[in-house]
Design a protein around this motif. Sequence first.
Motif, PDB file in Angstrom:
ATOM      1  N   ASP A 143      -2.178   9.736   3.895  1.00 40.51           N
ATOM      2  CA  ASP A 143      -0.832   9.973   4.424  1.00 40.51           C
ATOM      3  C   ASP A 143       0.215   9.155   3.685  1.00 40.51           C
ATOM      4  N   SER A 144      -0.190   7.972   3.239  1.00 39.31           N
ATOM      5  CA  SER A 144       0.772   7.098   2.571  1.00 39.31           C
ATOM      6  C   SER A 144       0.295   6.818   1.145  1.00 39.31           C
ATOM      7  N   LEU A 145       1.076   7.263   0.186  1.00 35.86           N
ATOM      8  CA  LEU A 145       0.775   7.006  -1.232  1.00 35.86           C
ATOM      9  C   LEU A 145       2.040   6.501  -1.910  1.00 35.86           C
ATOM     10  N   ASP A 146       1.837   5.619  -2.883  1.00 32.38           N
ATOM     11  CA  ASP A 146       2.963   5.116  -3.670  1.00 32.38           C
ATOM     12  C   ASP A 146       3.216   6.107  -4.810  1.00 32.38           C
ATOM     13  N   TRP A 147       4.007   7.145  -4.513  1.00 33.12           N
ATOM     14  CA  TRP A 147       4.223   8.198  -5.488  1.00 33.12           C
ATOM     15  C   TRP A 147       4.919   7.687  -6.740  1.00 33.12           C
ATOM     16  N   VAL A 148       5.788   6.705  -6.614  1.00 31.71           N
ATOM     17  CA  VAL A 148       6.471   6.150  -7.784  1.00 31.71           C
ATOM     18  C   VAL A 148       5.457   5.514  -8.722  1.00 31.71           C
ATOM     19  N   HIS A 149       4.484   4.793  -8.157  1.00 34.22           N
ATOM     20  CA  HIS A 149       3.454   4.142  -8.973  1.00 34.22           C
ATOM     21  C   HIS A 149       2.666   5.173  -9.774  1.00 34.22           C
ATOM     22  N   TRP A 150       2.212   6.225  -9.121  1.00 36.94           N
ATOM     23  CA  TRP A 150       1.366   7.205  -9.810  1.00 36.94           C
ATOM     24  C   TRP A 150       2.176   8.053 -10.785  1.00 36.94           C
ATOM     25  N   ARG A 151       3.447   8.278 -10.487  1.00 40.73           N
ATOM     26  CA  ARG A 151       4.288   8.979 -11.459  1.00 40.73           C
ATOM     27  C   ARG A 151       4.463   8.138 -12.710  1.00 40.73           C
ATOM     28  N   ARG A 152       4.706   6.837 -12.526  1.00 37.75           N
ATOM     29  CA  ARG A 152       4.844   5.953 -13.685  1.00 37.75           C
ATOM     30  C   ARG A 152       3.533   5.827 -14.447  1.00 37.75           C
ATOM     31  N   GLU A 153       2.423   5.889 -13.724  1.00 28.53           N
ATOM     32  CA  GLU A 153       1.126   5.857 -14.402  1.00 28.53           C
ATOM     33  C   GLU A 153       0.963   7.104 -15.273  1.00 28.53           C
ATOM     34  N   GLY A 154       1.442   8.255 -14.790  1.00 33.52           N
ATOM     35  CA  GLY A 154       1.411   9.467 -15.598  1.00 33.52           C
ATOM     36  C   GLY A 154       2.267   9.346 -16.845  1.00 33.52           C
ATOM     37  N   GLU A 155       3.433   8.715 -16.721  1.00 30.02           N
ATOM     38  CA  GLU A 155       4.304   8.513 -17.874  1.00 30.02           C
ATOM     39  C   GLU A 155       3.644   7.574 -18.888  1.00 30.02           C
ATOM     40  N   ARG A 156       2.984   6.520 -18.369  1.00 26.97           N
ATOM     41  CA  ARG A 156       2.274   5.594 -19.266  1.00 26.97           C
ATOM     42  C   ARG A 156       1.146   6.310 -19.993  1.00 26.97           C
ATOM     43  N   ARG A 157       0.359   7.101 -19.242  1.00 24.83           N
ATOM     44  CA  ARG A 157      -0.744   7.843 -19.847  1.00 24.83           C
ATOM     45  C   ARG A 157      -0.232   8.843 -20.882  1.00 24.83           C
ATOM     46  N   HIS A 158       0.911   9.424 -20.630  1.00 23.75           N
ATOM     47  CA  HIS A 158       1.458  10.394 -21.586  1.00 23.75           C
ATOM     48  C   HIS A 158       1.802   9.722 -22.905  1.00 23.75           C
ATOM     49  N   ARG A 159       2.395   8.530 -22.848  1.00 17.16           N
ATOM     50  CA  ARG A 159       2.686   7.798 -24.087  1.00 17.16           C
ATOM     51  C   ARG A 159       1.398   7.487 -24.833  1.00 17.16           C
ATOM     52  N   GLN A 160       0.363   7.124 -24.083  1.00 11.55           N
ATOM     53  CA  GLN A 160      -0.929   6.821 -24.692  1.00 11.55           C
ATOM     54  C   GLN A 160      -1.552   8.079 -25.311  1.00 11.55           C
TER      55      GLN A 160
END
Length: 430
Positions: free
Chosen positions: A346-363
């Motif tokens: 029910d509770s997820l840190d969506w900002v964290h996982w979105r930023r993780e996606g951006e980091r993974r994309h750069r990688q």
Amino acid sequence: MITRSEGSAPGCRTGHEPTPSFYTRWECLNDWLASHAGFWRPAPFKTPSPQWEGRSPGLVRWLDALDPAALDYFDRHPAELASRIAHWVPGMADYPALTDLSAISPPEAAVARVTLDEVDATDMPGRKRAQAGAFAAAILPLNGPVLDWCCGKGHLTRTLARQCTAPVNGFEWDAALVEDGNRLAARFSDRLTIHCQDVMAPELRWPDVAHGVALHACGDLHRRLIAKGSDSQAPRISFSPCCYHRTVSDAYHPMATRVRSAVNALVLSREELRLAVQETVTAPARVRAQRVRVRQWRLGFDALQRALRGVDDYLPVPSHPSRLNHGDFEGFCQWAAAKKGLPLPDSLDWVHWRREGERRHRQVQRHELLRHLFRRPLELWLVLDYAVFLEEQGYEVRLGTFCERALTPRNLLVDAVRVSDTPRDPRSHP
């Protein structure tokens, strides 16, 4: 241009040959690709931490420091990238020689004379018109009947018909394209006929003494051209292959006897064949930005699903509906999780996982840059197999490029002329 006794690859000279044969060059590429498989076999989207990262920390730091402009530049200039990373990957010093090919195409003025005038190129995109002209100019003169394989509306067929006094025919399975092609030919008085024909049909008959040509026939279609044409003893076969991964097989099956019998021959999956033709597609800035955002979302969801499942494995997600492109990361994840039957807390840190996606994309961008180095070597590995096969069937083969990469990255031309009525024993090759 490379003929049977020409080429340039390091350490490939054998016996009294001045330079390597097609088979020797294939061997060199096969060994080089095998020795560097750790760089090109892991798919960056699926494998966040390939083993080469641990072995080459300096290379990782160098890649991480590249800005977007440098990423784009090196992706378009792979030989320069190979030179820059040879400090960490010594085998990259061999890259230029392994991938070097001479041009088959005649001078620009000769190509311009063969290319259809714009006023005659109705329904023919400008880039396709130029490609057809460059390909046609590279295989002139035409000394007999011509068969355009998988010809579509006949862009190449019409170009060739104006350079040939013998009959010119085309095979195309799509009836609508056949109708359009014959209509255009009649409108411009081009002497040709396009036939509605499935080239994969078992009962297909090769027209007598026809010179088979194909510009960018995909996968199994161009391999069928090679096999059917040589089996029918076609006097000449000229083709530019494309989309090697378009095949009914799960893995590539070499055509040449010598390649099939090589004990250390690579086994390439359909997905690895796709790498040979993986290119950046030009699109409007808005579309490119949207693609980047969706890739970031997919990578963010991938990181999230690994954490939630406690399994460090890629979880394939199907193509998403276009409506999601206008939504947000949370909405995409809700959709993807539902598709995979994955409950979300029910509770997820969506900002964290979105930023993780951006980091993974750069990688991923940096890992893909390194993987893209192997596109041309893999393509040449495949095309050299075709060349060896045609030699085994009694053809004299030349291999080179028919145009600049800027016109089309799929610029390889295999031109085979029959010189023997009896296929050669592959065991007699040097």
